[in-house]
Scaffold this motif. Structure first.
Motif, mmCIF file in Angstrom:
data_model
loop_
_atom_site.group_PDB
_atom_site.id
_atom_site.type_symbol
_atom_site.label_atom_id
_atom_site.label_comp_id
_atom_site.label_asym_id
_atom_site.label_seq_id
_atom_site.Cartn_x
_atom_site.Cartn_y
_atom_site.Cartn_z
ATOM 1 N N ALA A 1 64.155 29.472 29.448
ATOM 2 C CA ALA A 1 63.701 28.259 28.750
ATOM 3 C C ALA A 1 64.290 27.013 29.399
ATOM 4 N N ALA A 2 65.551 27.090 29.825
ATOM 5 C CA ALA A 2 66.189 25.955 30.490
ATOM 6 C C ALA A 2 65.509 25.664 31.827
ATOM 7 N N ARG B 1 58.632 21.916 34.034
ATOM 8 C CA ARG B 1 57.399 21.442 33.389
ATOM 9 C C ARG B 1 56.964 20.038 33.787
ATOM 10 N N TYR C 1 53.925 27.745 26.632
ATOM 11 C CA TYR C 1 55.125 28.087 27.395
ATOM 12 C C TYR C 1 56.010 29.091 26.662
ATOM 13 N N ASP C 2 56.063 29.009 25.346
ATOM 14 C CA ASP C 2 56.817 30.015 24.588
ATOM 15 C C ASP C 2 56.240 31.405 24.829
ATOM 16 N N ALA D 1 62.121 23.990 31.162
ATOM 17 C CA ALA D 1 62.239 22.589 30.742
ATOM 18 C C ALA D 1 62.368 21.662 31.945
ATOM 19 N N ALA D 2 63.018 22.141 33.010
ATOM 20 C CA ALA D 2 63.173 21.315 34.214
ATOM 21 C C ALA D 2 61.920 21.324 35.075
ATOM 22 N N ASP E 1 53.627 23.682 23.952
ATOM 23 C CA ASP E 1 54.855 24.405 23.610
ATOM 24 C C ASP E 1 54.561 25.877 23.335
#
Length: 226
Positions: A89-90, A96, A205-206, A93-94, A202
């Motif tokens: 997930a981290a 995306r 991506y989840d 986040a970078a 969201d």
């Protein structure tokens, strides 16, 4: 009239990377050139070569910048798969915000301290799960590539950043799908909206992270028979 002494502004390599990132985000990776960046900063191309050997060296710096933006969660006592999910997930986040250059990361991940830190953390968690180094490397590599693919292929993400231009392109794609024969492609027609634009980013991506983690869980560590 003042005379031009020929002096050039002092270049900051970090600012060059930021400029390259902005160009890639708005115009694509192919728009990045040494000459273009030199013009952006009011210097000659030779001035950039003092900081970057060539374009490939600049792309290495772009990948390092993305990796440096990853905010890895602190290690916890949670199960390894929960921690892997948090690491993925981290990473996501970078990546995306930068779909046009996310693909630079997998092949350059070992060239920077942030990349090495990410690899070490991932391999440690996979070792905890029982995967030997070679298998853990393959799993980690494919998990990262799956994130890059998610970012690069998000429906509608590669359209123009201009809202009107993007909406026109999305409508054209939907019209093309809706013109298909319903007898042959009933499910494509039913999913025309989802295929051309991501309605809930969201959730998209989840689901991608869930797929990656579930896939890792389903792989038996090499050498184990149970």
């Amino acid at each position: 009239m003042s005379r031009n002494t020929g002096s050039q502004p002092r270049l900051d390599p970090d600012k060059i990377v930021v400029s390259a990132l902005d160009i890639a985000d708005t115009e694509g990776l192919g728009a990045i050139t040494i000459r273009r960046l030199a013009q952006e900063h009011g210097v000659t191309p030779m001035a950039l070569y003092r900081h970057f050997r060539d374009k490939d060296d600049l792309l290495d710096a772009l990948a390092a910048r993305l990796l440096d933006d990853i905010r890895l969660p602190e290690p916890t006592t949670a199960p390894w798969d929960e921690q892997i999910r948090a690491v993925l997930a981290a990473c996501l986040a970078a990546l995306r915000p930068h779909p046009t250059i996310a693909g630079l990361v997998p092949t350059r991940i070992l060239l920077s301290e942030p990349g090495l830190t990410l690899v070490e953390r991932t391999l440690a968690l996979l070792a905890e799960a029982g995967y030997p180094p070679a298998q853990a490397t393959e799993i980690g590599s494919q998990a990262l590539c799956s994130l890059v693919t998610l970012v690069a292929t998000e429906p509608g993400a590669t359209e123009s950043t201009d809202p009107d231009t993007r909406d026109t392109a999305v409508r054209a794609k939907r019209a093309a799908l809706r013109a298909l024969a319903p007898q042959r492609f009933p499910h494509v027609l039913a999913a025309a909206n989802a295929l051309t634009l991501c309605a809930d980013r969201d959730s998209y991506y989840d689901l991608g992270i869930d797929f990656a983690v579930a896939g890792i869980r389903g792989i038996r560590p090499t050498g184990r028979t149970t």
